[in-house]
Design an enzyme around this catalytic site. Structure first.
Site, PDB file in Angstrom:
ATOM      1  N   TRP A 169      37.563  46.962  37.038  1.00 21.85           N
ATOM      2  CA  TRP A 169      38.865  46.019  37.382  1.00 21.85           C
ATOM      3  C   TRP A 169      38.716  44.593  37.297  1.00 21.85           C
ATOM      4  O   TRP A 169      39.493  43.885  36.782  1.00 21.85           O
ATOM      5  CB  TRP A 169      38.835  46.310  38.987  1.00 21.85           C
ATOM      6  CG  TRP A 169      40.387  45.806  39.492  1.00 21.85           C
ATOM      7  CD1 TRP A 169      41.678  46.345  39.394  1.00 21.85           C
ATOM      8  CD2 TRP A 169      40.517  44.264  40.001  1.00 21.85           C
ATOM      9  NE1 TRP A 169      42.703  45.258  39.798  1.00 21.85           N
ATOM     10  CE2 TRP A 169      41.853  44.122  40.176  1.00 21.85           C
ATOM     11  CE3 TRP A 169      39.560  43.421  40.254  1.00 21.85           C
ATOM     12  CZ2 TRP A 169      42.093  43.219  41.159  1.00 21.85           C
ATOM     13  CZ3 TRP A 169      40.000  42.256  40.815  1.00 21.85           C
ATOM     14  CH2 TRP A 169      41.456  42.071  41.138  1.00 21.85           C
ATOM     15  N   HIS A 170      37.408  43.950  37.394  1.00 19.91           N
ATOM     16  CA  HIS A 170      37.163  42.729  37.243  1.00 19.91           C
ATOM     17  C   HIS A 170      37.237  42.112  35.765  1.00 19.91           C
ATOM     18  O   HIS A 170      37.117  40.997  35.698  1.00 19.91           O
ATOM     19  CB  HIS A 170      35.759  42.258  37.866  1.00 19.91           C
ATOM     20  CG  HIS A 170      36.097  42.236  39.257  1.00 19.91           C
ATOM     21  ND1 HIS A 170      35.689  43.517  40.251  1.00 19.91           N
ATOM     22  CD2 HIS A 170      36.187  41.240  40.373  1.00 19.91           C
ATOM     23  CE1 HIS A 170      36.166  42.974  41.537  1.00 19.91           C
ATOM     24  NE2 HIS A 170      36.287  41.717  41.533  1.00 19.91           N
ATOM     25  N   GLY A 171      37.154  43.052  35.000  1.00 20.90           N
ATOM     26  CA  GLY A 171      37.074  42.377  33.495  1.00 20.90           C
ATOM     27  C   GLY A 171      36.688  43.506  32.567  1.00 20.90           C
ATOM     28  O   GLY A 171      35.658  44.500  32.933  1.00 20.90           O
TER      29      GLY A 171
ATOM     30  N   THR B  10      35.676  49.270  40.533  1.00 20.95           N
ATOM     31  CA  THR B  10      35.984  48.090  41.105  1.00 20.95           C
ATOM     32  C   THR B  10      35.284  47.145  40.064  1.00 20.95           C
ATOM     33  O   THR B  10      35.740  46.029  40.002  1.00 20.95           O
ATOM     34  CB  THR B  10      34.804  48.208  42.333  1.00 20.95           C
ATOM     35  OG1 THR B  10      35.547  48.972  43.397  1.00 20.95           O
ATOM     36  CG2 THR B  10      35.024  46.698  42.992  1.00 20.95           C
ATOM     37  N   GLY B  11      34.231  47.548  39.483  1.00 19.28           N
ATOM     38  CA  GLY B  11      33.504  46.653  38.399  1.00 19.28           C
ATOM     39  C   GLY B  11      34.404  46.371  37.152  1.00 19.28           C
ATOM     40  O   GLY B  11      34.913  45.341  36.797  1.00 19.28           O
TER      41      GLY B  11
END
Lengths: 466, 424
Positions: free
Chosen positions: A318-320, A315-316
């Site tokens: 995925w954000h960048g 999730t982390g």
């Protein structure tokens, strides 16, 4: 292109509405596909081909997954699709991150490619993947019409900033959807609400965050640091949920019904609850396609923590493609594990305002981590919040900015709770006058947001890294 | 899992269904209004003739963007030459179209005004970094100017001043005027004090120890505190009264007795001056300023010669500017790289002193006063990009140098190093 721009409102939307509603029902998905590709290719046309490639691959994979159902080959097609999708995402989004980090090892030196990140790639890749997986799991029927499938992947309302619509949720709507005056008008209302969130709330809060975070390090104040990150906390919520509302509103105008993506996350009483309310479509995606396939919570303790770690790391990430996003994911992994093991039980016994403050406190620091791609500067800022490196507790500039924004902040706080909606629904149900007024306010707000767009010096798009 | 839960907005849709009959009419009206707005503005932008220039903002406006560099000729040839749809492919078209809509939208001023009103109605006390001050003043706010660049510029000026004074024996004075927010501290909104002004002025004063520094902020601030109209309410410049008081302080530093105020005949040149601050503020209700000329006997016997365009006129005022938005440019014809102001019929055996004035636009309204005592050679370093040290050695008739900047342009100037180019 982004929704919160004049070229979208005054050029793209008028043209696409005419095209969409003046072609026969059968051709509407093709129109959607074409206009969505134009929407996507606006400014960076080359990546349209990449997206068409993704569509073709997943269309074919979905087709054979279904055709060869029950055979080993079906599963292989699924794996093939997953690999191709993740490879594309990995190459365009993460290649430079990996090679720059590898190059830190002495003796290794791989130059980064500095390719521009295809906008929205993380969103549409996940959507496209969900199709093949849904077909494989028989959660959705195979889509034989490539235009309809293409329209699903590229659907411009949610193309660049979500919500991440799972194929099974729009399967039926892609085949047949209702268009009605009520739905279209409701779409206008939702879209306008989203515009207000983005342009009136998020951009204004964002300008304040930019102001406070770019104060030279020797002239910072404690109060300024706190107000700054609070403004960012408002900005990211209203920006993101504003985009989602605009997407949902546009979807309704076109006859689509998307699920809500945000459910007042800042009223959460725990971090666990926060993640049920924040970016719901992303959490759902990871739960459905990663967490549960890994065994979910029906496994031993150790495996459960592994599963949670995997989900939150991803999730982390995925954000960048940057360390701060990974740390941000792990930060939530730790908080959630702590809550799961004992803290939730403790929290429940405490007064609810303590639960709110606890949650907001950690959400706030989460955002500082999230926004600090330069981790060093992030730590300096964190220090500022506790009086390290500041020259004063407050100065006249920060006090002036707080006082003159008091009303604005009050509006933001109220708008982040379900209160206005509840009152509004009640009134809307009761009085015809309110119903008329609602329309008037919608139209006025549309004009006001256009005014802010015309005279805008600050209108960022936050999801370039997603 | 795949069961569709009700979305938030569906709840509203359900309520709407309950009142289907009335809702339908309201819905239709909403849709019609929305369509009228977006189609009206869209067609209005595309069909109405493009405006080329914005008087209010004093800038050229974006015209209808083109898809290709070359619009004529056969497609094959244009493709071969890379001039077909090239502007679309390299992104120029798309970025210009965004500017195009915001520049050419019908009733643009009304939209800008709506935003200004909304911001002030929310009690924000400022819009686009312009504070709504007291007594009709609107004041630009900049808490954190680029101090590093200021240091760089000051050391360039110090080096220049040292060189000119010691090597060429010519006096150099450095006069710095305040920005609106430095001078008009009595007129800023209640909670906004002079912290940020004082901070940068302390730095400035400390760093100017090596030059003959003339602080114009202090005296003009005192006058403003006493209610005198020394800065425009809607513009970042000083008024002619402000310029006159600056003149008194400056020429005394050159050992000259300034002309008394009552010797001038004050002419009202315009009562409808809306300045640059007004343009960015979006506060359309703020009242315009008055521009005054301080006239004196014989002030027509000077010639202002704009060397850039080789244009000359008698006196100091180009009154054609009084008919347009940019009225402050009526002082010596506005921003030019190089201008001279000389006395007519001056006997060659009694030449006047010659002053080199290196200035920003604050200098323009100072010229009529300085011209009483000096022939003026006026340079704007933003446009005149040559070494000033060299220029002075090549023009031995220069008797003195005056730097005149307001703090804003002194801080933001990017080309100050040019002063010393070619020496040492």
């Amino acid at each position: 292109m982004v929704f919160s721009s004049l070229e979208f409102l005054l050029a793209f939307l008028p043209v696409t509405l005419i095209l969409y509603f003046f072609v026969p029902l059968k051709l509407r998905n093709i129109v959607l596909l074409i206009v969505s590709l134009i929407f996507y290719g606006w400014g960076e046309p080359i990546y349209v081909f990449l997206m068409m490639f993704t569509i073709a691959v997943d269309y074919v994979c979905g087709y054979f997954v279904d055709k060869w159902r029950g055979q080993r080959r079906s599963r292989n097609m699924l794996i093939f699709s997953v690999i191709i999708n993740l490879a594309i995402l990995g190459f365009f989004k993460y290649y430079d991150f990996f090679v720059t980090n590898l190059s830190l090892i002495p003796g290794i030196s791989i130059p980064p490619l500095n390719l521009g990140l295809p906008i929205g790639i993380s969103f549409y890749t996940f959507q496209s993947l969900s199709y093949v997986i849904d077909v494989y799991r028989m959660d959705a029927r195979v889509q034989k019409n490539i235009a309809s499938f293409g329209a699903y992947v590229t659907l411009y309302p949610q193309l660049i900033a979500g919500p991440i619509v799972r194929y099974q949720d729009v399967d039926d709507q892609l085949r047949e959807r209702e268009h009605s005056v009520a739905l279209f008008a409701s779409g206008i209302r939702t879209f306008t609400a989203g515009m207000c969130k983005k342009i009136l709330f998020a951009n204004t809060a964002g300008a304040l965050w930019t102001h406070f975070s770019s104060i030279p390090t020797d002239q910072r104040t404690v109060l300024g640091a706190w107000i700054g990150i609070i403004c960012y906390t408002f900005q990211i919520y209203f920006d993101f949920s504003g985009y989602s509302d605009m997407a949902i509103g546009l979807g309704k105008m076109l006859g689509f019904r998307f699920l809500e993506n945000f459910n007042y996350p800042y009223i959460s009483k725990s971090i666990t609850e926060f993640w049920r309310r924040w970016h719901i479509s992303l959490s759902t995606w990871f739960r459905e396609y990663v967490y549960i396939p890994l065994g979910g919570n029906r496994v031993g303790k150790l495996k459960l923590y592994r599963n949670l770690f995997v989900v939150w790391f991803l999730t982390g990430f995925w954000h960048g493609a940057s360390w701060n996003y990974i740390l941000w994911g792990i930060y939530y992994f730790i908080l959630l594990v702590i809550e799961k093991t004992f803290l939730l039980k403790v929290l429940e016994k405490l007064p609810s305002f303590v639960q709110h403050i606890y949650s907001l406190f950690f959400i706030l620091f989460g955002w500082l981590l999230f926004v600090s791609e330069d981790l060093g500067a992030g730590f300096v800022y964190l220090g500022n919040m506790f009086g390290v490196g500041t020259y004063a507790i407050a100065d006249s500039g920060v006090i002036f900015d707080i006082v003159r924004n008091l009303l604005f902040f009050a509006i933001l706080v109220i708008a982040a709770t379900p209160l206005p909606k509840k009152i509004f629904y009640k009134l809307y149900d009761k009085s015809n006058g309110i119903r008329v007024l609602t329309s008037a306010v919608t139209v006025i707000l549309l004009v006001v947001t256009i005014a802010y767009l015309v005279d805008s010096s600050f209108n960022p798009f936050l999801y370039f890294r997603f | 899992m795949s069961e569709k839960k009700l979305t938030e907005q569906d709840e509203l849709l359900e309520i709407q269904m309950k009142h289907k009959k009335e809702s339908r009419i309201i819905d239709i009206v909403t849709i019609v209004c929305m369509l009228v707005i977006i189609y009206g503005l869209s067609l209005g932008t595309l069909i109405l003739p493009d405006k080329e220039f914005s008087e209010a903002e004093n800038r050229a406006l974006q015209q209808k963007p083109r898809l290709s560099t070359e619009m004529e000729g056969s497609i094959v040839e244009r493709i071969a030459a890379g001039k077909f749809l090239d502007r679309l492919i390299d992104g120029r078209f798309t970025s210009e179209i965004s500017k195009y809509f915001s520049d050419q939208i019908p009733a643009r001023d009304v939209f800008v005004g709506i935003k200004g009103v909304s911001e002030i109605a929310l009690f924000k006390m400022q819009n686009n970094d312009v504070m709504l001050g007291k007594d009709g003043y609107i004041i630009e706010r900049n808490d954190y100017p680029d101090l590093e660049n200021l240091h760089k510029n000051l050391s360039a000026i110090t080096a220049f001043s040292d060189y000119v004074k010691s090597e060429l024996n010519i006096p150099v004075k450095v006069a710095v005027a305040g920005r609106g927010m430095d001078t008009l501290t009595s007129y800023t909104p209640a909670l906004y004090d002079s912290t940020f002004s004082d901070r940068i002025w302390d730095e400035l004063i400390a760093e100017s120890a090596g030059v003959d520094f003339i602080n114009l902020r202090e005296p003009l601030k005192e006058m403003a505190d006493n209610g005198e109209y020394v800065y425009y309410k809607t513009d970042h410049h000083w008024t002619t009264k402000g310029a006159y008081n600056a003149y008194k302080i400056i020429v005394e530093q050159f050992g000259i007795t300034p002309t008394e105020g009552n010797k001038f005949r004050v002419e009202t040149a315009s009562e409808s001056f809306l300045g640059t601050t007004w343009s960015s503020a979006g506060m359309k209700w703020v009242k315009p300023d008055t521009i005054e000329y301080y006239r004196y006997d014989g002030d027509e016997n000077f010639v202002t010669h704009i060397i850039d365009t080789d244009k000359s006129f008698d006196g100091f005022y180009d009154r054609s500017y009084l008919d347009v938005k940019d009225k402050y440019s009526s002082f010596i014809g506005g921003n030019n790289a190089h201008v001279t102001v000389t006395a007519k019929n001056q006997p060659s055996d009694a030449p006047r002193q010659k002053l080199l004035l290196i200035k920003d636009s604050f200098g323009h309204s100072l010229v009529p006063f300085l011209a009483q005592h000096f022939d003026l050679d006026i340079i704007d370093l933003r446009y005149f990009k040559e070494s000033m040290s060299k220029y002075i050695s090549e023009n031995p008739d220069i008797d003195g140098v005056l730097f005149l900047y307001n703090l804003d342009s002194l801080t933001s100037a990017a080309t100050m190093n040019i002063l010393n180019a070619g020496i040492k």
